[in-house]
Motif scaffolding. Structure first.
Motif, PDB file in Angstrom:
ATOM      1  N   HIS A 292      38.964  37.853  41.774  1.00 51.91           N
ATOM      2  CA  HIS A 292      39.013  38.208  43.192  1.00 51.91           C
ATOM      3  C   HIS A 292      37.644  38.463  43.799  1.00 51.91           C
ATOM      4  CE1 HIS A 292      39.916  40.133  46.948  1.00 51.91           C
ATOM      5  NE2 HIS A 292      39.368  41.266  46.540  1.00 51.91           N
ATOM      6  N   SER A 293      36.790  39.147  43.089  1.00 53.75           N
ATOM      7  CA  SER A 293      35.489  39.527  43.645  1.00 53.75           C
ATOM      8  C   SER A 293      34.515  38.351  43.742  1.00 53.75           C
ATOM      9  CB  SER A 293      34.859  40.647  42.814  1.00 53.75           C
ATOM     10  OG  SER A 293      34.631  40.210  41.480  1.00 53.75           O
ATOM     11  N   VAL A 294      34.837  37.241  43.076  1.00 62.06           N
ATOM     12  CA  VAL A 294      33.916  36.090  43.088  1.00 62.06           C
ATOM     13  C   VAL A 294      34.657  34.791  43.420  1.00 62.06           C
ATOM     14  CG1 VAL A 294      32.184  37.074  41.550  1.00 62.06           C
ATOM     15  CG2 VAL A 294      34.181  35.914  40.573  1.00 62.06           C
ATOM     16  N   LEU A 295      35.688  34.885  44.232  1.00 60.40           N
ATOM     17  CA  LEU A 295      36.472  33.695  44.564  1.00 60.40           C
ATOM     18  C   LEU A 295      35.622  32.589  45.182  1.00 60.40           C
ATOM     19  CD1 LEU A 295      39.752  35.314  45.930  1.00 60.40           C
ATOM     20  CD2 LEU A 295      39.599  33.688  44.035  1.00 60.40           C
ATOM     21  N   ARG A 296      34.801  32.932  46.141  1.00 61.61           N
ATOM     22  CA  ARG A 296      33.964  31.922  46.792  1.00 61.61           C
ATOM     23  C   ARG A 296      32.978  31.300  45.811  1.00 61.61           C
ATOM     24  NH1 ARG A 296      33.729  31.423  52.313  1.00 61.61           N
ATOM     25  NH2 ARG A 296      35.258  32.687  53.415  1.00 61.61           N
ATOM     26  N   GLU A 297      32.382  32.122  44.984  1.00 60.42           N
ATOM     27  CA  GLU A 297      31.411  31.620  44.023  1.00 60.42           C
ATOM     28  C   GLU A 297      32.057  30.697  42.987  1.00 60.42           C
ATOM     29  OE1 GLU A 297      29.942  35.536  45.611  1.00 60.42           O
ATOM     30  OE2 GLU A 297      31.849  34.658  44.989  1.00 60.42           O
ATOM     31  N   ARG A 298      33.336  30.928  42.685  1.00 60.76           N
ATOM     32  CA  ARG A 298      34.041  30.123  41.685  1.00 60.76           C
ATOM     33  C   ARG A 298      34.734  28.900  42.301  1.00 60.76           C
ATOM     34  NH1 ARG A 298      35.326  32.967  36.941  1.00 60.76           N
ATOM     35  NH2 ARG A 298      33.576  34.347  36.443  1.00 60.76           N
ATOM     36  N   GLY A 299      34.558  28.683  43.604  1.00 62.06           N
ATOM     37  CA  GLY A 299      35.133  27.500  44.225  1.00 62.06           C
ATOM     38  C   GLY A 299      36.517  27.666  44.797  1.00 62.06           C
ATOM     39  N   TYR A 300      36.940  28.906  45.011  1.00 62.22           N
ATOM     40  CA  TYR A 300      38.272  29.166  45.556  1.00 62.22           C
ATOM     41  C   TYR A 300      38.188  29.772  46.961  1.00 62.22           C
ATOM     42  CZ  TYR A 300      40.290  28.026  41.036  1.00 62.22           C
ATOM     43  OH  TYR A 300      40.675  27.369  39.897  1.00 62.22           O
ATOM     44  N   GLN A 301      37.423  29.145  47.815  1.00 62.10           N
ATOM     45  CA  GLN A 301      37.286  29.616  49.189  1.00 62.10           C
ATOM     46  C   GLN A 301      38.629  29.623  49.907  1.00 62.10           C
ATOM     47  OE1 GLN A 301      33.973  28.069  51.510  1.00 62.10           O
ATOM     48  NE2 GLN A 301      35.290  27.900  53.322  1.00 62.10           N
ATOM     49  N   GLY A 302      39.494  28.658  49.584  1.00 60.30           N
ATOM     50  CA  GLY A 302      40.811  28.580  50.223  1.00 60.30           C
ATOM     51  C   GLY A 302      41.625  29.844  50.032  1.00 60.30           C
ATOM     52  N   CYS A 303      41.446  30.506  48.895  1.00 64.39           N
ATOM     53  CA  CYS A 303      42.185  31.745  48.645  1.00 64.39           C
ATOM     54  C   CYS A 303      41.744  32.859  49.585  1.00 64.39           C
ATOM     55  CB  CYS A 303      41.990  32.190  47.203  1.00 64.39           C
ATOM     56  SG  CYS A 303      42.627  31.037  45.981  1.00 64.39           S
TER      57      CYS A 303
ATOM     58  N   PRO B 223      51.816  29.082  37.956  1.00 70.38           N
ATOM     59  CA  PRO B 223      50.846  30.162  38.197  1.00 70.38           C
ATOM     60  C   PRO B 223      49.417  29.645  38.183  1.00 70.38           C
ATOM     61  CG  PRO B 223      52.486  30.824  36.569  1.00 70.38           C
ATOM     62  CD  PRO B 223      52.661  29.357  36.781  1.00 70.38           C
ATOM     63  N   CYS B 224      48.603  30.141  39.083  1.00 70.40           N
ATOM     64  CA  CYS B 224      47.176  29.830  39.079  1.00 70.40           C
ATOM     65  C   CYS B 224      46.591  30.325  37.763  1.00 70.40           C
ATOM     66  CB  CYS B 224      46.495  30.526  40.264  1.00 70.40           C
ATOM     67  SG  CYS B 224      44.681  30.382  40.257  1.00 70.40           S
ATOM     68  N   ARG B 225      45.642  29.599  37.227  1.00 72.52           N
ATOM     69  CA  ARG B 225      45.057  29.972  35.942  1.00 72.52           C
ATOM     70  C   ARG B 225      44.282  31.281  36.018  1.00 72.52           C
ATOM     71  NH1 ARG B 225      40.783  24.921  35.645  1.00 72.52           N
ATOM     72  NH2 ARG B 225      39.255  25.641  37.200  1.00 72.52           N
ATOM     73  N   ASN B 226      44.004  31.739  37.223  1.00 76.97           N
ATOM     74  CA  ASN B 226      43.279  33.000  37.387  1.00 76.97           C
ATOM     75  C   ASN B 226      44.201  34.194  37.602  1.00 76.97           C
ATOM     76  OD1 ASN B 226      40.590  31.760  37.360  1.00 76.97           O
ATOM     77  ND2 ASN B 226      41.169  30.898  39.345  1.00 76.97           N
ATOM     78  N   LEU B 227      45.511  33.955  37.630  1.00 76.29           N
ATOM     79  CA  LEU B 227      46.462  35.043  37.842  1.00 76.29           C
ATOM     80  C   LEU B 227      46.680  35.812  36.552  1.00 76.29           C
ATOM     81  CD1 LEU B 227      48.413  36.306  39.959  1.00 76.29           C
ATOM     82  CD2 LEU B 227      50.197  34.829  39.011  1.00 76.29           C
ATOM     83  N   GLN B 228      46.539  37.123  36.608  1.00 78.25           N
ATOM     84  CA  GLN B 228      46.693  37.970  35.435  1.00 78.25           C
ATOM     85  C   GLN B 228      48.142  38.419  35.266  1.00 78.25           C
ATOM     86  OE1 GLN B 228      42.364  40.117  35.205  1.00 78.25           O
ATOM     87  NE2 GLN B 228      43.756  40.922  36.744  1.00 78.25           N
ATOM     88  N   SER B 229      48.426  39.032  34.154  1.00 85.87           N
ATOM     89  CA  SER B 229      49.790  39.464  33.849  1.00 85.87           C
ATOM     90  C   SER B 229      50.288  40.548  34.793  1.00 85.87           C
ATOM     91  CB  SER B 229      49.876  39.969  32.403  1.00 85.87           C
ATOM     92  OG  SER B 229      48.987  41.060  32.202  1.00 85.87           O
ATOM     93  N   ASP B 230      49.365  41.260  35.459  1.00 85.40           N
ATOM     94  CA  ASP B 230      49.756  42.302  36.404  1.00 85.40           C
ATOM     95  C   ASP B 230      49.885  41.759  37.827  1.00 85.40           C
ATOM     96  OD1 ASP B 230      47.125  41.832  37.044  1.00 85.40           O
ATOM     97  OD2 ASP B 230      46.470  43.919  36.901  1.00 85.40           O
ATOM     98  N   HIS B 231      49.894  40.424  37.955  1.00 82.87           N
ATOM     99  CA  HIS B 231      50.043  39.725  39.241  1.00 82.87           C
ATOM    100  C   HIS B 231      48.821  39.860  40.138  1.00 82.87           C
ATOM    101  CE1 HIS B 231      54.214  39.113  38.140  1.00 82.87           C
ATOM    102  NE2 HIS B 231      54.419  40.414  38.085  1.00 82.87           N
ATOM    103  N   ARG B 232      47.682  40.218  39.584  1.00 84.37           N
ATOM    104  CA  ARG B 232      46.460  40.319  40.370  1.00 84.37           C
ATOM    105  C   ARG B 232      45.508  39.183  39.991  1.00 84.37           C
ATOM    106  NH1 ARG B 232      46.505  45.517  42.667  1.00 84.37           N
ATOM    107  NH2 ARG B 232      44.992  44.658  44.137  1.00 84.37           N
ATOM    108  N   CYS B 233      44.601  38.877  40.921  1.00 86.49           N
ATOM    109  CA  CYS B 233      43.632  37.803  40.702  1.00 86.49           C
ATOM    110  C   CYS B 233      42.509  38.268  39.789  1.00 86.49           C
ATOM    111  CB  CYS B 233      43.064  37.346  42.043  1.00 86.49           C
ATOM    112  SG  CYS B 233      41.768  36.095  41.907  1.00 86.49           S
TER     113      CYS B 233
END
Length: 276
Positions: free
Chosen positions: A61-72, A48-58
């Motif tokens: 999500h709202s700051v993926l690009r800012e956190r370096g996850y543009q690929g997502c 699991p990605c370290r940003n994945l929560q227990s409810d299966h959501r990111c």
């Protein structure tokens, strides 16, 4: 990976759109990624990605690009995630049933390829000029859709390369019928290396850009109406002011990887990326 919402495409199947709320975060677990400009960290397949929560959501999500996850933000499962989660495995998550987790993660990329083919075939069946191949497109669509409803073992045994080859031939015929109906000579850049190409304001209406590498290309103000963009790499391509109305087989993920602005013209089935 994106949790993004897509506009409902007129006449297209809604089950071919990603619905993260109905998925067990499969793209965030099943797929690997390497630390790079697209991902801020390494992750192995099945972890699991370290940003994945227990409810299966990111969780970011709202700051993926800012956190370096543009690929997502440029990934699209074409609805495969919810199909595997809710149909193939009957709504039982990999957390609830760890014994089937490995198989679920193997099935997901197979289902994604099948749903991608369904998405392209569905679009081709909407093209009026492609009517001569509509029946064949329908047969191909129905056959692949039937396969997606089978069990995990059948999906893992599927000849995906063979299905892709057959669908590709039909999609090319649909594309040619549509583009050849346009007036004038059309450019052929199929599979071309156009990295950083200067195509500002270019007349590319009805062009064949299938599989073209357009990374960081300047397509600002270009006319890309009815251009075939299936498989074209548009990462960091400048689409500001470009006209993409009616572009063939253009996906949301391709747009998300490119740069555009409020003057970029899009078809009704596509959303303007938030970062434009």
């Amino acid at each position: 990976m994106t949790d993004q919402q897509h506009p409902a495409p007129t006449g297209r199947r809604l089950d071919l759109l990603a619905d993260c709320s109905a998925c067990f975060g499969l793209c965030c677990v099943a797929l690997p990624f390497a630390k790079s400009a697209d991902f801020a960290a390494n992750k192995n397949a099945g972890t699991p990605c370290r940003n994945l929560q227990s409810d299966h959501r990111c969780g970011i999500h709202s700051v993926l690009r800012e956190r370096g996850y543009q690929g997502c933000t440029v990934f699209d499962c074409f609805g495969a995630g919810q199909k595997v989660s809710r149909h193939t495995f009957g709504g039982r998550s990999w957390r609830e049933d760890p014994q089937t987790a490995g198989q679920m993660f193997e099935v997901f990329p197979v289902m994604r390829q099948l749903h991608e083919l369904l998405r392209y075939l569905a679009e081709a069946m909407e093209l009026p000029k492609a009517r001569p191949v509509h029946a064949e497109l329908r047969r191909a669509f129905d056959g692949i859709e039937e396969l997606t409803l089978r069990d995990a073992a059948a999906l893992l045994a599927a000849d995906v390369p063979g299905l892709r080859a057959g669908a590709s031939e039909l999609l090319l015929r649909a594309s040619e019928l549509t583009r050849n109906a346009l007036p004038g000579k059309k450019r052929n850049h199929r599979g071309a290396d156009l990295i950083g190409a200067r195509l500002r304001g270019a007349d590319l209406r009805g062009a064949n850009l299938r599989g073209a590498c357009l990374i960081a290309a300047d397509l600002s103000g270009a006319d890309l109406r009815e251009a075939d963009l299936i498989g074209a790499d548009l990462r960091d391509a400048d689409l500001r002011g470009a006209d993409l109305t009616g572009a063939l087989f253009l996906t949301q993920s391709q747009l998300n990887a490119a740069k555009g602005d409020s003057a970029t013209r899009l078809g009704a089935a596509l959303a303007r990326p938030a970062h434009w």
